[in-house]
Enzyme design. Sequence first.
Site, PDB file in Angstrom:
ATOM      1  N   ILE A 404       0.818  -1.205   0.000  1.00 39.13           N
ATOM      2  CA  ILE A 404       0.000   0.000   0.000  1.00 39.13           C
ATOM      3  C   ILE A 404       0.856   1.261   0.000  1.00 39.13           C
ATOM      4  O   ILE A 404       0.639   2.189  -0.788  1.00 39.13           O
ATOM      5  CB  ILE A 404      -0.942   0.004   1.224  1.00 39.13           C
ATOM      6  CG1 ILE A 404      -1.838  -1.237   1.227  1.00 39.13           C
ATOM      7  CG2 ILE A 404      -1.787   1.276   1.247  1.00 39.13           C
ATOM      8  CD1 ILE A 404      -2.688  -1.412   0.006  1.00 39.13           C
ATOM      9  N   ASP A 405       1.847   1.319   0.883  1.00 41.92           N
ATOM     10  CA  ASP A 405       2.638   2.536   1.044  1.00 41.92           C
ATOM     11  C   ASP A 405       3.426   2.875  -0.217  1.00 41.92           C
ATOM     12  O   ASP A 405       3.508   4.034  -0.628  1.00 41.92           O
ATOM     13  CB  ASP A 405       3.587   2.388   2.236  1.00 41.92           C
ATOM     14  CG  ASP A 405       3.425   3.519   3.245  1.00 41.92           C
ATOM     15  OD1 ASP A 405       2.646   4.446   2.979  1.00 41.92           O
ATOM     16  OD2 ASP A 405       4.075   3.475   4.297  1.00 41.92           O
ATOM     17  N   ASP A 406       4.063   1.870  -0.831  1.00 40.80           N
ATOM     18  CA  ASP A 406       4.821   2.137  -2.051  1.00 40.80           C
ATOM     19  C   ASP A 406       3.910   2.524  -3.200  1.00 40.80           C
ATOM     20  O   ASP A 406       4.291   3.325  -4.058  1.00 40.80           O
ATOM     21  CB  ASP A 406       5.650   0.912  -2.427  1.00 40.80           C
ATOM     22  CG  ASP A 406       6.919   0.833  -1.602  1.00 40.80           C
ATOM     23  OD1 ASP A 406       7.885   1.538  -1.932  1.00 40.80           O
ATOM     24  OD2 ASP A 406       6.939   0.092  -0.609  1.00 40.80           O
TER      25      ASP A 406
END
Length: 660
Positions: A404-406
């Site tokens: 999710i973060d990337d």
Amino acid sequence: MRIGTTTNPSMLFPLSSLGDVFYREVNELREVQQEINRIQAFLLQRQQADGTWRFCLESSPMTDSHMIILLRTLGIHDEHLMEKLTAHITSLQHDNGAWKLYPDEHEGNLSTTIDSYYALLLSGKYTKDEPRMALARSFILEKGGLTHANMLTKFSTALTGQYQWPSHFLVPVEIALFLPSFPVSFYDFVGYARVHLAPMMIVADRKYAKKPDNAPDLSDLYADTPISRGLYPHRFLENFLKEGQSFLASIHDSLQRLPFLPGQLHKLALRRLEQYILARIEPDGTLYNYSTSTFFMIFALLARGFSPKDPLIQKAMQGLSDSVYVYENGAHLQLATSAVWDTALLTSSLQKSGLSTTHPAIQKANRYLLQKQQHTYGDWKIRNPKGKPGGWGFSDYNTMNPDIDDTTAALRSLRLLSRTDITTAAAWKRGLEWLLSMQNDDGGWPAFERNTDADFIRQLPIEGADTVSTDPSSADLTGRTLEFLGNYAGRTLTDPHVEKGVRWLLNHQEANGSWYGRWGIAYLYGTWAAITGLMAVGFSPTDPAIQKAVAWLVANQNPDGGWGESCQSDQKKTYVPLGASTPSQTAWATDALIAVSSKPTAELQRGIRHLLTHNQANDWTTRYPTGGGRPGGTYFAYHSYRWIWPLLALSHYQAKYANT
């Protein structure tokens, strides 16, 4: 007074006047722009030819120990690399002989010290009678010896014949035969845990050991203790009796219903685990690009009969070698390489600081990011059957393990380009759709896999089961996703995804106003992510939840104007001040205050002043690990963070207040 008379401004206005404030603010904005320019210039010089930024992701010396163990076990005589690795390890030893996970860890860390001590002896560069080694051994024995080490240290020593394998491993290999739809399944563990567990299950089942030539004898690391040797530390025995037996019983009951004999099942399960591993080897030969899982994979392949010269093992070793970050006076095996993460964050921050999408550096970086979007299905598909590929991973060679973060980091970087380029627009849309499809049923966002939060997995009497075996929603992931959806995708509180995410965040705010961040340290990280996320989707600065969070931030500002939080917070699950300020944590807190302040507040300006006056420092605070990995076991010092987050905070400050 006659017109044209030269007069000192302080004679016209008191020092507390608006005029004096105006002059100070103009000067401060000028300094902010100068610092932005300085960071830009530094970063542009550091960009690689392929458009990436490749900073070191530094963790503990455990990974360096793993590399030395592999080199000696496989008979690879790369003495230049050995010299570099041992130089890095020795540089981190403290005066009492111990090694630490983070600078302010009390006294030292037992397992990290054992890892380092063993690696230095195994390298052949050091002997037991040298003063630094004698100090390390004394510390180890004082803290209970090898019997009290963590599970990863016990595995690495057992694999090389220095520690006794237990009669069983708490996760039986037969679990690999169960479909994800079964009440108990291997897929109840999150993916990054599975790729470690699969090879560990194989070697533990086989009780595999391969002692390197000329290996040291670690029998003197056993303290005088009534605890018998074995894989599990004594603090888990009581839990095992309560939880482990019922878990094993459920596995046993399920096995009885399968139409095979126990021996056949066992062989089939081992083969299934081997297939699982082989199917998740990345193009560089590593297992999901984690050096730790690759370390165990190599031993698992050896345990399955693969030759040390097998191309799979040779390629895995090359992948690990490529993951070594070489310093001037040392080298460190990174737990993972962070090229996609660093490049996405830096490209987005540079655009926020004023660089155009047409700038050559931005163009190169965005071309790289577009190439790294994943178009294949990975294990995330199991609990997200309607989702379609479109995410990004953390590392350069990740092709099947998006997170999710990337994904939001890459989408932030590509947003402006997507408005003018059809290809980028299509990629951006795929990424957004994948991101939305990954929202948990509880409204928050996980890191890697949707709805992977089985309570019985967290209760297993396995070290780390409660922190790294599942992938629950977290405040940092949810907050940062909301910030992206609000500021880059135009979503507001009326959007169903946003509404669910907001509700989850509000339900998980701590009583003191903060939020715990899973992948950064820790309450400063989570609180920054939550505040900026809520503000981006339309919250008012006067909302009680926001005001409570701001009050908590202000109360924890240091006298020097910065912020700093200890890694102890991550382990204790309560805020522990560092006693000093770090660049990334100061930037997070300052950025959160910018998000809620229509005009610069005194606390906000003190944060900016700290960034302006301390960002050129080069001491332990600039290298302090502010990235989270395994609470109490793995912390990351992102060497990129001292540039990314101050640049972003300063850019937000300049953009918001330059015309006020």
